[in-house]
Design an enzyme around this catalytic site. Structure first.
Site, PDB file in Angstrom:
ATOM      1  CG  ASP A  32       6.245  -3.345  -7.921  1.00 49.78           C
ATOM      2  OD1 ASP A  32       6.909  -2.366  -7.818  1.00 49.78           O
ATOM      3  OD2 ASP A  32       5.800  -3.814  -7.429  1.00 49.78           O
ATOM      4  CB  SER A  34       4.410  -0.069  -7.934  1.00 49.12           C
ATOM      5  OG  SER A  34       5.945  -0.807  -6.751  1.00 49.12           O
ATOM      6  CB  ALA A  74      11.356  -4.148  -2.694  1.00 51.11           C
ATOM      7  CB  ALA A  75       8.047  -2.593   1.785  1.00 46.84           C
ATOM      8  CD  GLN A  76       1.741  -0.456   1.847  1.00 44.32           C
ATOM      9  OE1 GLN A  76       1.907   0.803   1.722  1.00 44.32           O
ATOM     10  NE2 GLN A  76       1.552  -1.105   2.857  1.00 44.32           N
ATOM     11  CE1 TYR A 142       6.590  -0.617   5.903  1.00 45.32           C
ATOM     12  CE2 TYR A 142       6.176   1.085   8.312  1.00 45.32           C
ATOM     13  CZ  TYR A 142       6.854   0.610   6.182  1.00 45.32           C
ATOM     14  OH  TYR A 142       8.637   0.874   6.037  1.00 45.32           O
ATOM     15  N   GLY A 268      -4.130   7.339  13.796  1.00 44.26           N
ATOM     16  CA  GLY A 268      -3.072   5.918  13.805  1.00 44.26           C
ATOM     17  C   GLY A 268      -1.744   6.725  13.729  1.00 44.26           C
ATOM     18  CG  ASP A 269      -0.115  10.080  11.724  1.00 39.62           C
ATOM     19  OD1 ASP A 269      -0.161   9.696  10.966  1.00 39.62           O
ATOM     20  OD2 ASP A 269      -0.725  11.700  11.761  1.00 39.62           O
TER      21      ASP A 269
END
Length: 309
Positions: A32, A34, A74-76, A142, A268-269
């Site tokens: 896409d 993006s 493809a991924a976020q 994720y 969060g790391d």
């Protein structure tokens, strides 16, 4: 072989598309744009600009292409965005993956190769380097969505009998890496230093990651076309490289002499990650070959030539 790559305009997917085409395969790309770049697209690939959450459009492309192998990249992939927007992350990484699997099932694709995350699905691993049998304990949305993709792929294999290879990547770096976003620290540091800006290391510089060169990742995906059926394989080096070592390697490649800025460590790391690639050697005949500083130099050379901003 007819291969459809989702995310084929992105960093890893476009490098992969180029190599598949060089090997004589027919390649179709769904992206896409993006985060992928039109300039990354191989002109010999059949390109379809669409979002994989558009189920009807995706199914139509699969009908046209009739791929034998689907390589799902493809991924976020922005960890912090996944935490801030968990619904978006799930729509892209879980529903989008389901759409890909359904389309592949409908056209009778024989194999799915899935790009998963060797850092995110393990969370803070119980041992380092982590092998594929350590507890799966994501600490981000994720990581959870990538793990869900793995589970669905294995379910589809049981129900409908396509085969699969799941590749759990360490931190991939190399030419074409997007310098925007948290996923590409090598490219971020390189871009900033080439502009004369001093990057910030979050924390003391002692967090470690396992960095694997994109060319080595491509080699794993090539091997997975014919090998590794039913396998889940880490794709990494087992070497821990600290944030400070990354900074120093990029600075040496650029010729940048300023010391780093330091900021607060980000919540969060994961502090330390590294993956054991032994199973990939057994299942795929794959081993990493690129030394980290050599790979960083190649990445910086690409950034100089292409003026990535």
């Amino acid at each position: 072989m007819r291969i459809l790559i989702t995310g084929g305009a992105g960093f890893i997917g476009s490098n992969l598309a180029d190599h598949y085409i060089e090997l004589g395969h027919e390649v179709a790309i769904v992206d896409d744009l993006s985060t992928g770049r039109r300039s990354n697209l191989n002109p010999r690939a059949d390109f379809h600009e669409l979002d994989m959450t558009d189920n009807a459009a995706l199914a139509e492309v699969f009908e046209q292409v009739a791929p034998e192998v689907v390589n799902h990249h493809a991924a976020q992939m922005d960890v912090r965005r996944s935490v801030a927007e968990p619904q978006f992350d799930a729509e892209t990484n879980i529903v989008g993956t389901l759409n890909v699997l359904e389309a592949a099932r409908t056209v009778g694709a024989r194999k799915i190769i899935f790009a998963s995350s060797g850092g995110a699905v393990y969370g803070e691993p119980e041992r380092i380097p982590a092998d594929e049998d350590v507890a799966l304990a994501p600490i981000s949305h994720y990581g959870a969505s990538k793990l869900a993709g793995e589970v669905y792929i294995q379910l589809y294999a049981r129900l409908y009998e396509p085969t699969f290879t799941i590749l759990r990547y360490a931190n991939v770096y190399g030419p074409r890496q997007n310098p925007h976003g948290e996923a590409g620290v090598n490219a971020i540091f390189g871009g900033m230093m080439l502009r004369g800006d001093t990057p910030t290391i979050f924390g003391r510089g002692d967090k470690t990651r396992d960095y694997v060169f994109v060319g080595d990742v491509v080699a794993a995906n090539v091997a997975a076309l014919e090998r590794g059926d039913g396998a889940i394989c880490n794709i990494g080096t087992s070497v821990q490289t600290s944030d400070q070592e990354v900074y120093d390697a990029v600075a040496a490649a650029v010729g940048f002499e300023e010391p780093a800025n330091y900021g607060e460590e980000r919540a969060g790391d994961v502090r330390h990650t590294s993956v054991d690639p032994s199973r990939a050697k057994e299942a795929l005949g794959w081993e990493p070959t690129m030394a980290f500083r050599e790979g960083v130099a190649l990445t910086v050379d690409y950034q100089r030539e292409h003026e990535v901003d």
